[in-house]
Scaffold this active site. Sequence first.
Site, mmCIF file in Angstrom:
data_model
loop_
_atom_site.group_PDB
_atom_site.id
_atom_site.type_symbol
_atom_site.label_atom_id
_atom_site.label_comp_id
_atom_site.label_asym_id
_atom_site.label_seq_id
_atom_site.Cartn_x
_atom_site.Cartn_y
_atom_site.Cartn_z
ATOM 1 N N HIS A 285 -2.684 7.298 6.647
ATOM 2 C CA HIS A 285 -1.557 8.158 6.526
ATOM 3 C C HIS A 285 -2.460 9.402 6.036
ATOM 4 O O HIS A 285 -1.321 10.930 5.642
ATOM 5 C CB HIS A 285 -0.659 7.817 4.466
ATOM 6 C CG HIS A 285 0.348 6.236 5.493
ATOM 7 N ND1 HIS A 285 1.216 7.430 5.745
ATOM 8 C CD2 HIS A 285 0.907 5.502 5.060
ATOM 9 C CE1 HIS A 285 2.516 6.608 6.476
ATOM 10 N NE2 HIS A 285 1.929 5.336 5.947
ATOM 11 N N HIS B 89 -3.881 1.238 7.494
ATOM 12 C CA HIS B 89 -2.901 2.144 8.108
ATOM 13 C C HIS B 89 -2.965 2.748 7.015
ATOM 14 O O HIS B 89 -1.829 3.944 6.902
ATOM 15 C CB HIS B 89 -1.525 0.339 7.474
ATOM 16 C CG HIS B 89 -0.148 0.529 7.339
ATOM 17 N ND1 HIS B 89 0.649 1.261 9.102
ATOM 18 C CD2 HIS B 89 0.848 1.651 6.736
ATOM 19 C CE1 HIS B 89 1.832 1.527 8.105
ATOM 20 N NE2 HIS B 89 1.426 1.907 7.245
ATOM 21 N N GLU B 90 -3.103 2.151 5.938
ATOM 22 C CA GLU B 90 -3.066 3.413 4.940
ATOM 23 C C GLU B 90 -3.603 4.496 5.104
ATOM 24 O O GLU B 90 -3.666 5.856 4.823
ATOM 25 C CB GLU B 90 -3.374 2.501 2.876
ATOM 26 C CG GLU B 90 -2.381 1.721 3.188
ATOM 27 C CD GLU B 90 -0.940 2.264 2.897
ATOM 28 O OE1 GLU B 90 -0.680 3.416 2.832
ATOM 29 O OE2 GLU B 90 0.159 1.249 3.053
ATOM 30 N N GLN C 107 2.984 9.846 0.409
ATOM 31 C CA GLN C 107 4.362 9.180 1.313
ATOM 32 C C GLN C 107 4.734 9.580 -0.217
ATOM 33 O O GLN C 107 6.415 9.412 -0.020
ATOM 34 C CB GLN C 107 3.758 7.449 0.833
ATOM 35 C CG GLN C 107 3.390 6.974 2.582
ATOM 36 C CD GLN C 107 3.274 5.417 2.065
ATOM 37 O OE1 GLN C 107 2.760 5.310 2.645
ATOM 38 N NE2 GLN C 107 4.270 4.968 3.333
ATOM 39 N N CYS D 224 6.287 0.529 7.286
ATOM 40 C CA CYS D 224 6.401 1.604 6.728
ATOM 41 C C CYS D 224 7.317 1.636 5.711
ATOM 42 O O CYS D 224 8.810 1.953 5.696
ATOM 43 C CB CYS D 224 5.587 2.386 7.587
ATOM 44 S SG CYS D 224 5.037 4.430 6.220
ATOM 45 N N LEU D 225 7.308 1.739 4.457
ATOM 46 C CA LEU D 225 7.885 2.979 3.109
ATOM 47 C C LEU D 225 8.591 3.516 3.456
ATOM 48 O O LEU D 225 9.577 3.630 3.000
ATOM 49 C CB LEU D 225 7.431 2.925 1.686
ATOM 50 C CG LEU D 225 6.896 1.294 1.535
ATOM 51 C CD1 LEU D 225 6.244 1.352 0.043
ATOM 52 C CD2 LEU D 225 8.054 0.144 0.873
ATOM 53 N N GLY E 185 0.833 -0.731 0.051
ATOM 54 C CA GLY E 185 0.129 -0.298 -0.005
ATOM 55 C C GLY E 185 0.853 1.808 0.340
ATOM 56 O O GLY E 185 2.082 0.814 0.096
#
Length: 196
Positions: free
Chosen positions: A151, A147-148, A50, A105-106, A45
């Site tokens: 953000h 999670h997304e 991000q 997380c990226l 995701g």
Amino acid sequence: MILPIVAYGDPVLRKVATEITKDYPDLEKLITNMKETMYNASGVGIAAPQIGKAIRLFVIDASPFAEDEELSEKDRTALKDFNKVFINAKIIEEEGEEWVFNEGCLSIPDVREDVIRKPNITIEYLDENFEKHRESLDGLAARVFQHEYDHIEGILFTDKLSSLKKRIIKKKLENISKGKIRADYRMRFPNQKKGK
């Protein structure tokens, strides 16, 4: 086009993102670029903040989880086709007994921690064609969505950790913001000294 992923410490990750309309400039291209960026970084995701855009947009492709033998058959089946675009998403309801799962997380490479979330959610969102959907998600699908969704609310998974855990990883997070980390994908570091 593969975009640089914004690292921990960038103010854009702390903004509550704004809703977008059908006429958002180059939306189709942006969605394509976000997916390419996510796949390039082996993510499941990625949210617009991000990649430096404070808008209520994220994409999820949780199909890699369908191969995970440790997950239940139900979760693997649900995740196999969980590949969607979420615009202006809302969580209508969260319920059930909280459960723990190890998240990463990226934007925060090399940090993975156990996070507690509710297992069942009801959501509303627009897809890439601006058609409205209302769905219920559970288990890992719900978690990836949560999670997304965090953000676009300016929340990171590290915010959900105990104060002890936060103290333990504080230095690591500072180093990430300064670019003192090796990631397998392009990143943009907010506190990196120029000329490094």
